[in-house]
Design a protein around this motif. Sequence first.
Motif, PDB file in Angstrom:
ATOM      1  N   ALA A 233      -3.615  26.665  49.543  1.00  0.00           N
ATOM      2  CA  ALA A 233      -4.089  27.651  50.795  1.00  0.00           C
ATOM      3  C   ALA A 233      -3.685  28.814  50.047  1.00  0.00           C
ATOM      4  O   ALA A 233      -2.456  28.827  49.550  1.00  0.00           O
ATOM      5  CB  ALA A 233      -3.518  27.314  51.826  1.00  0.00           C
ATOM      6  N   VAL A 234      -4.363  29.941  50.113  1.00  0.00           N
ATOM      7  CA  VAL A 234      -4.062  31.199  49.420  1.00  0.00           C
ATOM      8  C   VAL A 234      -4.520  32.237  50.708  1.00  0.00           C
ATOM      9  O   VAL A 234      -5.041  31.724  51.691  1.00  0.00           O
ATOM     10  CB  VAL A 234      -4.783  31.590  48.356  1.00  0.00           C
ATOM     11  N   GLY A 235      -3.936  33.485  50.797  1.00  0.00           N
ATOM     12  CA  GLY A 235      -4.173  34.267  51.587  1.00  0.00           C
ATOM     13  C   GLY A 235      -5.294  35.005  51.481  1.00  0.00           C
ATOM     14  O   GLY A 235      -6.426  34.483  50.765  1.00  0.00           O
ATOM     15  N   LEU A 236      -5.935  36.234  52.096  1.00  0.00           N
ATOM     16  CA  LEU A 236      -6.896  36.683  52.111  1.00  0.00           C
ATOM     17  C   LEU A 236      -7.487  37.008  50.644  1.00  0.00           C
ATOM     18  O   LEU A 236      -6.840  37.688  50.097  1.00  0.00           O
ATOM     19  CB  LEU A 236      -7.181  37.908  53.197  1.00  0.00           C
ATOM     20  N   ARG A 237      -8.754  36.604  50.508  1.00  0.00           N
ATOM     21  CA  ARG A 237      -9.376  37.317  49.353  1.00  0.00           C
ATOM     22  C   ARG A 237     -10.791  37.554  49.834  1.00  0.00           C
ATOM     23  O   ARG A 237     -11.527  36.769  50.415  1.00  0.00           O
ATOM     24  CB  ARG A 237      -9.553  36.046  48.171  1.00  0.00           C
ATOM     25  N   ALA A 296     -11.429  36.088  61.315  1.00  0.00           N
ATOM     26  CA  ALA A 296     -12.674  35.660  60.567  1.00  0.00           C
ATOM     27  C   ALA A 296     -12.103  34.869  59.564  1.00  0.00           C
ATOM     28  O   ALA A 296     -11.146  35.075  58.868  1.00  0.00           O
ATOM     29  CB  ALA A 296     -13.845  36.731  60.251  1.00  0.00           C
ATOM     30  N   GLN A 297     -12.925  33.458  59.434  1.00  0.00           N
ATOM     31  CA  GLN A 297     -12.334  32.761  58.519  1.00  0.00           C
ATOM     32  C   GLN A 297     -13.157  32.629  57.088  1.00  0.00           C
ATOM     33  O   GLN A 297     -14.133  33.188  57.074  1.00  0.00           O
ATOM     34  CB  GLN A 297     -12.367  31.176  58.958  1.00  0.00           C
ATOM     35  N   ALA A 298     -12.669  32.016  56.102  1.00  0.00           N
ATOM     36  CA  ALA A 298     -13.208  31.908  54.873  1.00  0.00           C
ATOM     37  C   ALA A 298     -14.847  31.312  54.834  1.00  0.00           C
ATOM     38  O   ALA A 298     -14.855  30.482  55.579  1.00  0.00           O
ATOM     39  CB  ALA A 298     -12.498  30.853  54.056  1.00  0.00           C
ATOM     40  N   GLY A 299     -15.750  32.105  54.164  1.00  0.00           N
ATOM     41  CA  GLY A 299     -17.038  31.760  54.503  1.00  0.00           C
ATOM     42  C   GLY A 299     -17.799  32.299  55.104  1.00  0.00           C
ATOM     43  O   GLY A 299     -19.139  32.357  55.274  1.00  0.00           O
ATOM     44  N   ALA A 324      -1.044  38.388  46.912  1.00  0.00           N
ATOM     45  CA  ALA A 324      -2.179  39.052  46.095  1.00  0.00           C
ATOM     46  C   ALA A 324      -2.065  38.664  44.506  1.00  0.00           C
ATOM     47  O   ALA A 324      -0.982  39.037  44.018  1.00  0.00           O
ATOM     48  CB  ALA A 324      -2.128  40.494  46.464  1.00  0.00           C
ATOM     49  N   PRO A 325      -3.021  38.625  43.850  1.00  0.00           N
ATOM     50  CA  PRO A 325      -3.140  38.491  42.380  1.00  0.00           C
ATOM     51  C   PRO A 325      -2.776  39.613  41.684  1.00  0.00           C
ATOM     52  O   PRO A 325      -3.309  40.467  42.381  1.00  0.00           O
ATOM     53  CB  PRO A 325      -4.405  37.770  42.142  1.00  0.00           C
ATOM     54  N   THR A 406      -6.034  26.929  41.908  1.00  0.00           N
ATOM     55  CA  THR A 406      -5.685  27.335  43.271  1.00  0.00           C
ATOM     56  C   THR A 406      -6.809  27.778  44.195  1.00  0.00           C
ATOM     57  O   THR A 406      -6.836  27.307  45.174  1.00  0.00           O
ATOM     58  CB  THR A 406      -4.831  28.575  43.111  1.00  0.00           C
ATOM     59  N   ASN A 407      -7.896  28.383  43.797  1.00  0.00           N
ATOM     60  CA  ASN A 407      -8.928  28.709  44.484  1.00  0.00           C
ATOM     61  C   ASN A 407     -10.041  28.712  43.565  1.00  0.00           C
ATOM     62  O   ASN A 407     -10.079  29.690  42.577  1.00  0.00           O
ATOM     63  CB  ASN A 407      -8.494  30.141  45.093  1.00  0.00           C
ATOM     64  N   ARG A 408     -11.221  27.854  43.940  1.00  0.00           N
ATOM     65  CA  ARG A 408     -12.236  27.882  43.200  1.00  0.00           C
ATOM     66  C   ARG A 408     -13.127  29.135  43.198  1.00  0.00           C
ATOM     67  O   ARG A 408     -13.985  29.427  42.168  1.00  0.00           O
ATOM     68  CB  ARG A 408     -13.079  26.817  43.739  1.00  0.00           C
ATOM     69  N   HIS A 409     -13.010  30.009  44.277  1.00  0.00           N
ATOM     70  CA  HIS A 409     -14.185  30.970  44.577  1.00  0.00           C
ATOM     71  C   HIS A 409     -13.473  32.276  43.627  1.00  0.00           C
ATOM     72  O   HIS A 409     -14.321  32.859  42.839  1.00  0.00           O
ATOM     73  CB  HIS A 409     -14.370  31.440  45.794  1.00  0.00           C
ATOM     74  N   THR A 410     -12.327  32.410  43.846  1.00  0.00           N
ATOM     75  CA  THR A 410     -11.548  33.725  43.011  1.00  0.00           C
ATOM     76  C   THR A 410     -11.143  33.131  41.535  1.00  0.00           C
ATOM     77  O   THR A 410     -10.816  34.063  40.771  1.00  0.00           O
ATOM     78  CB  THR A 410     -10.755  34.213  43.811  1.00  0.00           C
ATOM     79  N   GLY A 411     -11.264  31.955  41.279  1.00  0.00           N
ATOM     80  CA  GLY A 411     -10.856  31.529  39.937  1.00  0.00           C
ATOM     81  C   GLY A 411     -11.976  31.303  39.171  1.00  0.00           C
ATOM     82  O   GLY A 411     -11.798  30.771  37.825  1.00  0.00           O
ATOM     83  N   SER A 412     -13.160  31.671  39.421  1.00  0.00           N
ATOM     84  CA  SER A 412     -14.393  31.454  38.554  1.00  0.00           C
ATOM     85  C   SER A 412     -15.222  32.752  38.130  1.00  0.00           C
ATOM     86  O   SER A 412     -15.306  33.756  38.942  1.00  0.00           O
ATOM     87  CB  SER A 412     -15.402  30.302  39.348  1.00  0.00           C
ATOM     88  N   PHE A 413     -15.962  32.460  37.052  1.00  0.00           N
ATOM     89  CA  PHE A 413     -16.533  33.512  36.568  1.00  0.00           C
ATOM     90  C   PHE A 413     -17.985  33.191  35.811  1.00  0.00           C
ATOM     91  O   PHE A 413     -17.942  31.896  35.288  1.00  0.00           O
ATOM     92  CB  PHE A 413     -15.776  34.596  35.886  1.00  0.00           C
ATOM     93  N   LEU A 414     -18.683  34.047  35.423  1.00  0.00           N
ATOM     94  CA  LEU A 414     -20.014  33.941  34.639  1.00  0.00           C
ATOM     95  C   LEU A 414     -19.652  34.803  33.393  1.00  0.00           C
ATOM     96  O   LEU A 414     -19.381  35.951  33.450  1.00  0.00           O
ATOM     97  CB  LEU A 414     -21.236  34.140  35.349  1.00  0.00           C
ATOM     98  N   LEU A 415     -20.317  34.302  32.196  1.00  0.00           N
ATOM     99  CA  LEU A 415     -20.424  35.474  31.188  1.00  0.00           C
ATOM    100  C   LEU A 415     -21.903  35.219  30.921  1.00  0.00           C
ATOM    101  O   LEU A 415     -22.836  34.340  31.013  1.00  0.00           O
ATOM    102  CB  LEU A 415     -19.772  34.560  29.863  1.00  0.00           C
ATOM    103  N   ILE A 416     -22.240  36.624  30.719  1.00  0.00           N
ATOM    104  CA  ILE A 416     -23.814  36.893  30.786  1.00  0.00           C
ATOM    105  C   ILE A 416     -24.098  37.578  29.632  1.00  0.00           C
ATOM    106  O   ILE A 416     -23.547  38.588  28.959  1.00  0.00           O
ATOM    107  CB  ILE A 416     -24.117  37.843  31.976  1.00  0.00           C
ATOM    108  N   ASP A 417     -25.318  37.276  29.019  1.00  0.00           N
ATOM    109  CA  ASP A 417     -26.033  38.013  27.983  1.00  0.00           C
ATOM    110  C   ASP A 417     -26.418  39.383  28.459  1.00  0.00           C
ATOM    111  O   ASP A 417     -27.163  39.542  29.242  1.00  0.00           O
ATOM    112  CB  ASP A 417     -27.438  37.166  27.444  1.00  0.00           C
ATOM    113  N   PRO A 418     -25.745  40.408  27.691  1.00  0.00           N
ATOM    114  CA  PRO A 418     -26.019  41.845  28.023  1.00  0.00           C
ATOM    115  C   PRO A 418     -27.469  42.338  27.981  1.00  0.00           C
ATOM    116  O   PRO A 418     -27.861  43.282  28.434  1.00  0.00           O
ATOM    117  CB  PRO A 418     -24.890  42.565  27.380  1.00  0.00           C
TER     118      PRO A 418
END
Length: 442
Positions: A233-237, A296-299, A324-325, A406-418
């Motif tokens: 569980a983490v605080g607001l993101r 208001a909750q997550a999601g 906060a990170p 810790t958190n799937r949403h704020t710990g993920s990212f994408l690498l994109i072809d510019p």
Amino acid sequence: MSDLLRLATAGSVDDGKSTLVGRLLYDTKSVLADQIDAVTRASVDKGLSTPDLSLLVDGLRAEREQGITIDVAYRYFATPKRSFVLADTPGHVQYTRNTVSGASTAQLVILLVDARKGVIEQTRRHAAVLALLGVPKLVLAVNKIDLIGGDEPSDQAQQAAAAKVFAEISAEFSHLTRTLGWADEDVLEIPVSALRGDNIATRSDETPYYSGPSLIEHLESVPVDADNSGTHAVGLRFPVQYVIRPRTPEYPDYRGYAGQIAAGAVAPGDEVVVLPSGIRTTVERVDTPDGELAVAQAGRSVTLILADEVDISRGDTIASPDDAPEPVDTFDATVCWLGDKPLRPGARLLLKHGTRTTQAIVGALTERFDEQRLIADPNPESLSLNDIGRISVRVAEPIATDDYRTNRHTGSFLLIDPAGGNTLAAGLVGDVLSAVEVGTEG
């Protein structure tokens, strides 16, 4: 128990994923009569004696012609106990990127194997990817179990042969999932026949060696994290997606920050911090199209009204000040490389984290994970299509990210072809490989 379950299917080619999904839709009465009639007619035209339920799922013309799944197909169905959003993903190796996409938000994945083939290379690859994505629950559907022992002289002998195969596959898979970090209670093996419907909606008399629930019974009852945010569980993101300033006579001074809550909760009066600037303020109001909310909750997608006029734009994150990170411009991550051309150190790409997109440079390639041998090869020269590896990344603009564990949403990212805008990698912040029992070469 959450009344909505997000799930996905995965498996190798011809393991019967589309037939299984079609069976789920059919057995939960989630398809119209005219759809069933159309599938029956098409099946007769193909010379089949029973309806080909995979036709309910494979919607692209290329899929129907080749008899394979290419794109991720999202389906919706419900039972009296729960509603479901299902992503049917491809089995071909070159479409592993679509499997990553479909499973990235899943709370449970049904991984199919053909009972005649058992756990194969693609099974192990999918299991490794699902483990790295942090999928909480896993079902191994040992499909086509009715084809095992079909030449035995009696039903009893056939069932004994099927029981032996199911036990062997289950034991091998259990060892694999334990090594990849799953607890035994989070994994269930079920012998099924998607074609006949054995152990899909109800328990089958054809599998007396299996005493567990049917697939739908398990899907209805399995406990899941309601907001699918991770194990801690983490605080607001709250990644800011859009700044709303109508500038109308009715709302001359309105300034709201719209987005979807990625973790935690928010209510009027809460103190928050804006990242990466670090400015603190207070939430004055939580708006929605249906009116204000007390909490208001997550999601939930909302618009936050803050007490102070703060310089906030798309890509910023509003967070709880207590946990906060710290915004970073350099970090280590695990990636699943999805590009046709290999990834090498020094590559200049775009990185999308939440609602922020920034330029990025890939630094060192620390190791490559061999999901077949569960070996970490140190300092690889490159990562090829479907390779999983650890890398370092430097970004032009700081990002406020949590560790993926810790958190799937704020710990993920994408690498994109510019240049072309194609997604080249799914990234997970931190050393998620540490949850896997891996050795090293030599």
